[in-house]
Design a protein around this motif. Structure first.
Motif: not given
Length: 469
Positions: A12-14, A17-22, A54-59, A61-66
């Motif tokens: 579902a997250l795949h 992410m296809k529809a969301a901006p980088p 390698g599709l997402i990264e955690s920051r 205190g900020v959140g998880t991003f593509m």
């Protein structure tokens, strides 16, 4: 934890992410738990899977991003051509014997024995003990651990006849494998641009080391009984060479062992010309129907520089060898080694010494002799049956290889490609000649995996040869 639920969230997250901006921020864990009606542990497992891809990264205190998609572009290294200039010498590429091949292939190409022929239990136990000892944390002497030096000296001294002074531990320099040792020896005793006499055919690694050090190789033909003393004498006289590289016992690739008395004839030539011989005793532990007697065991005046490796007989993961040399030659070789690598891993030295001093080592060598005998005879018999148009250049008394002469006009490289297409990996003999090949040959290793497939491999070689390779 439900693996199906986790996989469902990943899919579902795949799609999301296809529809969301980088670079978009993913919904929070709490939101994902609510949306997919899954436990926090399941959601975290899905996020870990996407992170591993390698599709997402955690920051924190900020959140998880593509992850932002980086567009690959061709790299331009053209500037290096001018900076490097013309190469001083063109080095041969790495040998085909070092290639990795598919597990289902019938492999005759390798230069190493199969894992089942190694003392695996001894090696594992030795590494465990070495890791617990001081060798794991301390720097060893430049020339090697004294106990390992003593072992190598004793091994050569055991075959030294009465009246000849055996080597001492101080004559021994431990090496990180024989390949780097050959380079050091050629630099120390020959020097760039100077002639080096070399048996032909011979070990491809020695040819590579000679090219790497810039020495000028002069081939000396060598047959089933070794080099012709008259040819060797002529080469010394015509070239002014002072070093001769040779494998008197179970030569790679041919398996040849010098005839009785040949070593004494060569020693006399060395004395007459004030020259050295680099004796490569790589297959000392691989005798089958004879036992090796090093030429170095009959020399106490420093004419023979002796090199012996444990890498193939103990484990390819334990790259340990030694060179035994006397006088100023030893000091020059040690200076070269110190400049190149400073010292050899004490952990590997301790493990190698542990293996070869265990009672089980001699038991292993006796078993190994029988296994090599069985494999050699199986492959030789298979070749006689399925490749009758080729000629086996003698049945070796030891070593790991058969040297097969193909009919005149055969393209050995083309034959190797045709065999590989059929699932059989062989090594064309070209790379074992320091100059032009004396004919079409292939080298076949009978210590490789799955000896039960040897007859099938020989059949495929025969069919490829008959097809006009």
């Amino acid at each position: 934890m439900n693996n199906d639920s986790s996989s469902r969230i990943v899919l579902a997250l795949h799609q999301w992410m296809k529809a969301a901006p980088p670079g978009s921020r993913l919904p929070s864990t709490r939101s994902l738990v609510a949306e997919y009606q899954a436990s926090p542990v399941t959601v975290q497992k899905a996020l870990h899977a996407l992170t591993a891809q390698g599709l997402i990264e955690s920051r924190p205190g900020v959140g998880t991003f593509m992850r932002a998609v980086r567009t690959a572009r061709p790299s331009d290294y053209g500037w290096q051509t001018a900076a490097l200039g013309s190469p001083q010498s063109v080095l041969p590429s790495s040998s085909n014997t070092m290639r990795d091949v598919p597990n289902n292939a019938i492999a005759f190409h390798s230069g190493y024995p199969d894992r089942e022929l190694l003392p695996e239990r001894l090696v594992r136990a030795a590494l465990t003990r070495a890791a617990r000892g001081d060798a794991a944390l301390s720097r060893p002497p430049a020339a090697g651990l004294p106990e390992l030096q003593s072992w190598f000296a004793h091994e050569l001294g055991a075959s030294t006849p009465a009246g000849i002074t055996p080597p001492t531990p101080s004559d021994v320099i431990v090496l990180p494998g024989s390949q780097s040792g050959l380079s050091s020896i050629f630099r120390a005793l020959v020097g760039a641009g100077q002639p080096l006499l070399m048996e032909s055919p011979t070990y491809w690694g020695a040819i590579l080391a000679a090219a790497q050090t810039g020495v000028r190789v002069v081939p000396v033909p060598s047959g089933p009984e070794g080099p012709d003393p008259a040819e060797l004498a002529r080469a010394f006289e015509e070239t002014g060479a002072r070093v001769f590289y040779a494998q008197p016992n179970y030569s790679n690739p041919t398996g040849a062992q010098w005839a009785p008395g040949r070593g004494e004839e060569v020693l006399e030539l060395l004395r007459r010309h004030g020259a050295f011989m680099v004796e490569d005793d790589w297959a000392h532990d691989f005798g089958i129907s004879t036992s090796p007697v090093p030429v170095a065991s009959r020399d106490d005046s420093g004419h023979v520089v002796y090199i012996r490796s444990l890498t193939k007989s103990v484990s390819p993961a334990i790259r340990i060898a030694a060179v035994i040399a006397r006088g100023p030659a030893r000091e020059r070789i040690l200076a070269q080694r110190a400049a190149e690598s400073m010292y050899v891993s004490g952990l590997l030295q301790a493990a190698a010494l542990d293996v070869v001093t265990q009672p089980g080592w001699q038991t292993h060598l006796r078993s190994l002799r029988q296994q090599l005998l069985s494999r050699r005879d199986l492959l030789a018999g298979s070749l006689r049956q399925h490749v009758p148009q080729a000629h086996l250049e003698g049945l070796p008394h030891g070593g790991l290889n058969l040297w097969l002469r193909l009919p005149d006009g055969t393209d050995a490289a083309k034959l190797a490609r045709r065999c590989e297409d059929a699932g059989v990996i062989i090594a064309a003999g070209t790379e074992w000649f320091p100059a032009e090949p004396a004919g079409p040959y292939i080298r076949l290793n009978y210590s490789g995996p799955n000896p039960g497939a040897f007859p099938e491999g020989a059949r495929i070689i025969g069919e490829a040869l008959a097809a006009g390779a």
